[in-house]
Design a protein around this motif. Sequence first.
Motif, PDB file in Angstrom:
ATOM      1  N   LYS A 179     -34.008   8.140  13.387  1.00 38.24           N
ATOM      2  CA  LYS A 179     -32.747   7.801  14.041  1.00 38.24           C
ATOM      3  C   LYS A 179     -31.622   7.960  13.033  1.00 38.24           C
ATOM      4  O   LYS A 179     -31.687   7.431  11.929  1.00 38.24           O
ATOM      5  CB  LYS A 179     -32.772   6.372  14.581  1.00 38.24           C
ATOM      6  CG  LYS A 179     -31.484   5.964  15.301  1.00 38.24           C
ATOM      7  CD  LYS A 179     -31.480   4.474  15.618  1.00 38.24           C
ATOM      8  CE  LYS A 179     -32.499   4.128  16.665  1.00 38.24           C
ATOM      9  NZ  LYS A 179     -32.386   2.707  17.104  1.00 38.24           N
ATOM     10  N   PHE A 181     -27.720   7.220  12.495  1.00 44.16           N
ATOM     11  CA  PHE A 181     -26.567   6.481  13.005  1.00 44.16           C
ATOM     12  C   PHE A 181     -25.246   7.201  12.738  1.00 44.16           C
ATOM     13  O   PHE A 181     -24.222   6.853  13.336  1.00 44.16           O
ATOM     14  CB  PHE A 181     -26.505   5.084  12.351  1.00 44.16           C
ATOM     15  CG  PHE A 181     -27.600   4.153  12.768  1.00 44.16           C
ATOM     16  CD1 PHE A 181     -27.440   3.287  13.816  1.00 44.16           C
ATOM     17  CD2 PHE A 181     -28.808   4.150  12.093  1.00 44.16           C
ATOM     18  CE1 PHE A 181     -28.456   2.420  14.194  1.00 44.16           C
ATOM     19  CE2 PHE A 181     -29.834   3.293  12.461  1.00 44.16           C
ATOM     20  CZ  PHE A 181     -29.654   2.430  13.518  1.00 44.16           C
ATOM     21  N   SER A 187     -20.916   4.021  18.676  1.00 45.91           N
ATOM     22  CA  SER A 187     -22.230   3.454  18.914  1.00 45.91           C
ATOM     23  C   SER A 187     -22.125   2.324  19.926  1.00 45.91           C
ATOM     24  O   SER A 187     -21.108   1.622  19.996  1.00 45.91           O
ATOM     25  CB  SER A 187     -22.847   2.929  17.617  1.00 45.91           C
ATOM     26  OG  SER A 187     -23.087   3.963  16.701  1.00 45.91           O
ATOM     27  N   ARG A 247     -20.890   4.000  12.329  1.00 38.76           N
ATOM     28  CA  ARG A 247     -21.765   5.070  11.851  1.00 38.76           C
ATOM     29  C   ARG A 247     -22.929   4.546  11.009  1.00 38.76           C
ATOM     30  O   ARG A 247     -23.784   5.313  10.607  1.00 38.76           O
ATOM     31  CB  ARG A 247     -20.957   6.081  11.019  1.00 38.76           C
ATOM     32  CG  ARG A 247     -19.991   6.917  11.846  1.00 38.76           C
ATOM     33  CD  ARG A 247     -19.271   7.910  10.960  1.00 38.76           C
ATOM     34  NE  ARG A 247     -18.379   8.774  11.698  1.00 38.76           N
ATOM     35  CZ  ARG A 247     -18.725   9.942  12.224  1.00 38.76           C
ATOM     36  NH1 ARG A 247     -19.960  10.392  12.079  1.00 38.76           N
ATOM     37  NH2 ARG A 247     -17.848  10.674  12.885  1.00 38.76           N
ATOM     38  N   LYS A 249     -25.697   0.954  10.215  1.00 40.54           N
ATOM     39  CA  LYS A 249     -26.251  -0.276  10.768  1.00 40.54           C
ATOM     40  C   LYS A 249     -25.374  -1.476  10.412  1.00 40.54           C
ATOM     41  O   LYS A 249     -25.237  -2.412  11.221  1.00 40.54           O
ATOM     42  CB  LYS A 249     -27.665  -0.481  10.201  1.00 40.54           C
ATOM     43  CG  LYS A 249     -28.396  -1.668  10.785  1.00 40.54           C
ATOM     44  CD  LYS A 249     -28.709  -1.483  12.245  1.00 40.54           C
ATOM     45  CE  LYS A 249     -29.562  -2.613  12.786  1.00 40.54           C
ATOM     46  NZ  LYS A 249     -29.863  -2.459  14.224  1.00 40.54           N
TER      47      LYS A 249
END
Length: 294
Positions: A179, A181, A187, A247, A249
């Motif tokens: 994954k 980001f 998001s 962009r 976590k």
Amino acid sequence: MAQDFNINDSLQGVWEKLGMWMDSLILSLPNFLLAVLVFILFIVAAKYIGKILSSVLKFKVKQDSIREITIKIVKVLVIAIGFFVALGLLNLNTVLTSVLAGAGVVGLAVGLALQGTLNNTFSGILLSFLPELQIGDWIENNGYAGKVIEISLRSIKIKEADNNIVIIPNSQVIDAPFKNFSRTPRSRVMVSCGVSYNSNLEQVKDLTIETIQSLYPPSTNEEVEFMYQEFGDSSINFVVRFWTNARTKKEILIAQSEAIITIKKVFDQKAINIPFPIRTIDFSNTLGIEKSSE
């Protein structure tokens, strides 16, 4: 009776053999010069092809080491082709066949011995051209999450949120889902909560959507989504989903934290209760207590 050794006849034979070799060398001299010229031309061509490839890869590959290794491999291939062409011009078909056969055997042996290493190497070349994975991206792969800080021919190196470095072999990155980001600027963030059973559910829904929309205004084709999920043990639980610029976590966690703080503040102002977990303890005693007679 054995024939006596004659040194003059032996020397004569040596001179005749040398003369034959000299004649053969003179006859093959034009082909030799042509082969040398062709080989030099391939070397020069490899140099210029390397420069052109460097200019092209400069916009495609961010990792300098991968770009340099790729250019070197291409140069070696071009020079190797020139070497085989030169052998063909010298009519050394037997030598050429022997070289190719030897190269095949050696290549097979090396390939079997270094199967894992070669797999990682080719995977690293593929990763360097993969637009979905670049240095600086925040990814999740093989149970690890972090920022990509290096892509080499053997592995990728990521730095996790706790500042630890994790090295993942390239073949595992290629073979396993990951994954990223950082490939999308927006998001979707999800926040779960619960309200007491005596709450006005329509009011809770409208108030939550209005609060999130003011905190994180949706862009075109985006909306704040609110859904009740279940009747919990002590609350009616819901989830609210919204969009934000994130962009990494960490940015998603920051958005969740801000949303939780704001929702709690608004619920307190409107006297909407977010209940604690409730446990009921039954103290009823059905056993009779007999008093002893005095």
